[in-house]
Structures are given as structure tokens and as C-alpha cells.
Design an enzyme around this catalytic site. Structure first.
Site, mmCIF file in Angstrom:
data_model
loop_
_atom_site.group_PDB
_atom_site.id
_atom_site.type_symbol
_atom_site.label_atom_id
_atom_site.label_comp_id
_atom_site.label_asym_id
_atom_site.label_seq_id
_atom_site.Cartn_x
_atom_site.Cartn_y
_atom_site.Cartn_z
ATOM 1 N N HIS A 166 -55.478 6.436 -27.249
ATOM 2 C CA HIS A 166 -54.755 6.996 -26.515
ATOM 3 C C HIS A 166 -53.344 6.580 -25.606
ATOM 4 C CE1 HIS A 166 -58.536 9.086 -26.387
ATOM 5 N NE2 HIS A 166 -59.128 7.833 -26.510
ATOM 6 N N SER A 287 -24.025 2.448 -27.555
ATOM 7 C CA SER A 287 -23.640 3.521 -27.309
ATOM 8 C C SER A 287 -22.069 3.598 -26.897
ATOM 9 C CB SER A 287 -24.438 3.790 -25.898
ATOM 10 O OG SER A 287 -23.533 4.688 -25.147
ATOM 11 N N LYS A 293 -26.650 -0.531 -24.271
ATOM 12 C CA LYS A 293 -27.590 0.046 -25.078
ATOM 13 C C LYS A 293 -27.475 -0.490 -26.697
ATOM 14 C CE LYS A 293 -29.793 3.379 -24.507
ATOM 15 N NZ LYS A 293 -29.380 4.759 -24.299
ATOM 16 N N GLU A 300 -35.421 5.907 -35.423
ATOM 17 C CA GLU A 300 -35.461 7.429 -34.817
ATOM 18 C C GLU A 300 -35.071 8.453 -35.806
ATOM 19 O OE1 GLU A 300 -33.614 7.568 -30.555
ATOM 20 O OE2 GLU A 300 -32.743 5.924 -31.706
#
Ligand code: ARG
Length: 470
Positions: A166, A287, A293, A300
């Protein structure tokens, strides 16, 4: 397209006899597949060579015709490979483009190639030949990824981290054990591809349009020339079903689903909140606005591409579901989803095979996290069971200790012996060895367990299993 003097399209040279006018220019474009099926040109030429050899063997075409056909096909293959071939939408697909060119080159012998054959059995054969190579390439990348996983796991057989259920801290595991879970997923994927390749390797040629052919063909011979295990048993089925493509796409969807799950973990773990791993810079981007970043683009994107591959599987299933026997033009729509599945899958596997073995772990952070969230609570309960308490009572005792931990902001291992003994007099000084993540993983020492020694053995077996793959 070519037009006659009155400006009307000329009828198609392959079937013009039946038609009084040519096909509408837009319809020609709309119904053509050459834009995307030209990628099967090698397979189409291979199939034609074998078919011509068979026709000669059974006496349907002369040796002279066979030699002209083989010579012409060799030249065409070279023209295409070198980008000198003029593809024509008027000729609809890869099959008719190549056949028309052959006739241009060698004349009447070229017109004999299509004896006892139809584009229906031709295309069904070409796709299988194409997919045979594609599956091999996918398996090679899968294998490279599996090797990368073994490499990563073997560097970290005893690094401890929290295991999750979980997404809540559950029990400590070793990082190597976690990676070996990925390995098992991908091993099953590899064998699914193997099953798919085996069922696919049956030859449609000879089915012709749908019912077979009246020529005295030798299908076993053609099958042997093309490396098929046998000719397809039923001509109607051979030209119509695309279940082999669906099966490949299903296997591809499962692989992508696995890569997507791993991606999700990599994205989480590389975040500042987890800080379990470092993805090498070459698999990340920055970024344009936020200088700090470092984005995990590869995982992704792979996670995103999973949706695309799943979509292709649904396209093919839907394409097939209402088709009566035998061939229907609907089937021309099978290629784009299938080819894009191959490309997407190969790219994703390649990126993963490069990235996975290059992952660096932050072992201290992982270990520290394993101390948080009471990951050794089960171990304390098991300890009490070994000291004679029934498991349910032990569960209750440990629950109370955890409550104290939550209230006082401490892990079980940070409590004093006296405090712990306040929950049960069965607790002795030896309890601390089970309260560390190392003690917890060490104790799970059986096949499939997370103990470092077991992980090392699993890796060893993994190497052997990889070596045994065909
Ligand atoms: N381009 C077609 C396809 O991809 C080849 C078979 C066409 N057969 C036919 N009878 N129209 O399926």
C-alpha cells in the site's frame, strides 16, 4: 497518378481487366498501404524467392523464368536498400510495387511470379516473417535488460530498504531482492515472447486468396525454405487471422506494464522525498525555468508510452472482432499499430537496458527509511512467538509498543530493554538483533526470501537461467 487523354484515371495495371475506369485519386491514396508496409520489403522479397523456387520445383515455371525472377528480385532489393526505388501509391502496397517493378525489369517471367499466390497469403506471410525478426530483437533487448538487473542486484545484495505494501512501510527488504523481483517479471516476459514466436511460425503461403490453389504446389518445401515449422493447416484461417499480432501486442503491453511499474518506483525513489537513488544525468533532463531540477524523463516517458502500446492492443482486438472469414481489407489496418508497438517497445527496452545497471543507490537513506515506519514490528511479534506467545497475542503486544513509539517519536529499536519488557516479560536482551533491518532481512533465509545469502543465490541462478535461454 497516370491519366488518359480524357483526364480520367487509367485502370490499375494489376486488375484493370475488370474495370471501366480508374480508381478515384483520393480513394487510391486512402486505400493504399505502401506508405507503411514498405518496411516489410525484405520479407516480401524473401517470400517471393521461396515461392518462385517452389513453383519451379513442381514444374510450374521454367528454370529460365526462375533465374530471371531471382536476379530481378536481387536487384530490386538493392534498389530499395539504397533508396533508389520509386514507390508508387498507385500500386497500393509493397507487394504490388515490387511485383510491378519485377515485370518492368524482366518482362513476362515477372508476370508468372504471382501464379498460385494471392496478396492475402503473401501479406500474412510477410507479417509473420517480419515479426519473427522483431521478436528476436525485442528478446535481445529484454535479455540485455535482464543482465543489467543482475548486475545492479549483485552490487547491492545486502543493502536494506523498506519494503512496501500500500506504499506504506511494511518490512525491511534488501535492494538486491527488490531488483530481483523486476528480474522475475522480465523473465516471464521473455518466455511469453518465446511462446508467441513459436505459435506464429506457421506458413500461410499456398492458402492463396482463401481456398488454396489448383496448382500442384509443395507447401512443405516453401515452408522449409522460409524457416517456418510447417504450412498452415487451414487456408481460410491462414489468410484471415491476425491473432499472432494480437498476441505479440498483448505480450508487449505486459512488458510495458512492467516497465511502467518500475518507472513509477524510479520516479518516486529519485524524488527529494524518498532520495533512495540517483539516476545518471544522461537519462534525465533539466528545466528551462527551475535551475535545481533534474527530471527523470526516461522512466516518465516509458510510463507514458505504456498507454500508447495498450491502445494498439485494443486497436487490433477491435479490428479483428467482427471479421467474418476469410480476408477483409480491415486487416490492412493491422500494420501501423503493430509496427509502432515494435518501435516503442524496442526503444523503451533499450533505454531501460542502458539505464538500470547505471543506477546509483543512496544506501544510507534507504537504511534510515527502513528504521522509520516500524518495519520490524512483525519481527518483534515473531520473536515473541518463538518465546512461546500465540501469534495473535504477540500481535497485540507489539501493537501497544508501536503506539508508544508513535507517541514518543521513536522506533522500536530505540526503546530501552526495560520499556520493551513493560509490554511482555518474554522479551530479553537478544531482542535487539531482530529489531534492526539487517536482523529482519537476515531472518528471511529461504528460497524466495530477502536474506542477502538468498539474494546472492537467486542472482547466481538468474545467470544460469539467462544462459539457458534460447
Ligand atoms: N495491403 C493489403 C494488406 O495490408 C494486402 C492484401 C490485400 N488483399 C486484397 N485482396 N486487397 O492487407
Amino acid at each position: 497518378m497516370s491519366t488518359d487523354d480524357a483526364g480520367k484515371a487509367k485502370s490499375n495495371q494489376q486488375w484493370g481487366g475488370r474495370f471501366s475506369e480508374g480508381v478515384d485519386a483520393f480513394v487510391q491514396e486512402f486505400t493504399a498501404s505502401v506508405q507503411f508496409d514498405q518496411r516489410m520489403y525484405r520479407q516480401d522479397i524473401c517470400g517471393s524467392r521461396a515461392h518462385a523456387r517452389m513453383l519451379h520445383k513442381v514444374g510450374v515455371i521454367s528454370e529460365e523464368d526462375l533465374n530471371a525472377i531471382l536476379g530481378g528480385l536481387d536487384e530490386i532489393e538493392q534498389e530499395i536498400a539504397e533508396g533508389r526505388f520509386q514507390w508508387s501509391v498507385e500500386l497500393e502496397d509493397v507487394h504490388m510495387n515490387i511485383e510491378a517493378r519485377l515485370t518492368d525489369k524482366i518482362g513476362i517471367a515477372g508476370k508468372r511470379l504471382h501464379t498460385g499466390r494471392s496478396r492475402n497469403d503473401q501479406v500474412a506471410t510477410d507479417i509473420r516473417l517480419y515479426m519473427r525478426d522483431a521478436i528476436e530483437a525485442v528478446q535481445a533487448e529484454t535479455r540485455r535488460l535482464l543482465e543489467g538487473m543482475l548486475h545492479l542486484a549483485s552490487r547491492h545484495t545486502s543493502a536494506v530498504m523498506p519494503g512496501f505494501t500500500h506504499l506504506q512501510t511494511a518490512q525491511p527488504v534488501t535492494f538486491g531482492h527488490h531488483v530481483m523481483a523486476w528480474f522475475e517479471m522480465l523473465m516471464r516476459d521473455h518466455s511469453r515472447l518465446q511462446d508467441c514466436a513459436r505459435r506464429m511460425n506457421v506458413m500461410p503461403l499456398g492458402a492463396a486468396a482463401l481456398a488454396g490453389t489448383s496448382y500442384p504446389i509443395d507447401r512443405n518445401y516453401t515452408a522449409e525454405l522460409l524457416g517456418f515449422d510447417c504450412p498452415a493447416e487451414n487456408s481460410l484461417d491462414a489468410v484471415s487471422d491476425r491473432d499472432f499480432s494480437i498476441e505479440f501486442c498483448a505480450a508487449a503491453s505486459i512488458i510495458m506494464t512492467h516497465l511502467s511499474r518500475i518507472s513509477e518506483e524510479l520516479v518516486l525513489w529519485s524524488s527529494a522525498q524518498f532520495a533512495f537513488i540517483d539516476l545518471p544525468d544522461r537519462f534525465c533532463t533539466g528545466s528551462s525555468i527551475m535551475p535545481q531540477k533534474k527530471n527523470p524523463d526516461v522512466p516518465e516517458l516509458v510510463r507514458g508510452k505504456t498507454g500508447r502500446v495498450n491502445g494498439h492492443l485494443i486497436s487490433l482486438l477491435t479490428l479483428m472482432k467482427s471479421q467474418p472469414l476469410a480476408y477483409n481489407k480491415d486487416n490492412q489496418e493491422d500494420k501501423e499499430p503493430l509496427f509502432d508497438t515494435v518501435d516503442t517497445l524496442l526503444g523503451s527496452l533499450r533505454a531501460f537496458a542502458d539505464m538500470i545497471p547505471a543506477i546509483e543507490i543512496k544506501a544510507d537513506n534507504m537504511r534510515e527509511a527502513a528504521f522509520r515506519g516500524f518495519s520490524t514490528a512483525t519481527d518483534l511479534a515473531d520473536y515473541l512467538v518463538r518465546k512461546g506467545l500465540p501469534f495473535r497475542d504477540a500481535h497485540e503486544v507489539v501493537g501497544k509498543a508501536v503506539r508508544l513509539g508513535v507517541d514518543s517519536g521513536r522506533d522500536l529499536s530505540e526503546m530501552s530493554l526495560e520499556e520493551l519488557q513493560g509490554f511482555s516479560d518474554k522479551i530479553g536482551a537478544d531482542v535487539f538483533s531482530v529489531l534492526t533491518p539487517e536482523g529482519a532481512v537476515q531472518a528471511r533465509d529461504h528460497i524466495g526470501g530477502t536474506a542477502p545469502a538468498q539474494v546472492s543465490k537467486a542472482i547466481q541462478r538468474g545467470h544460469e537461467r539467462l544462459a539457458a535461454l534460447s
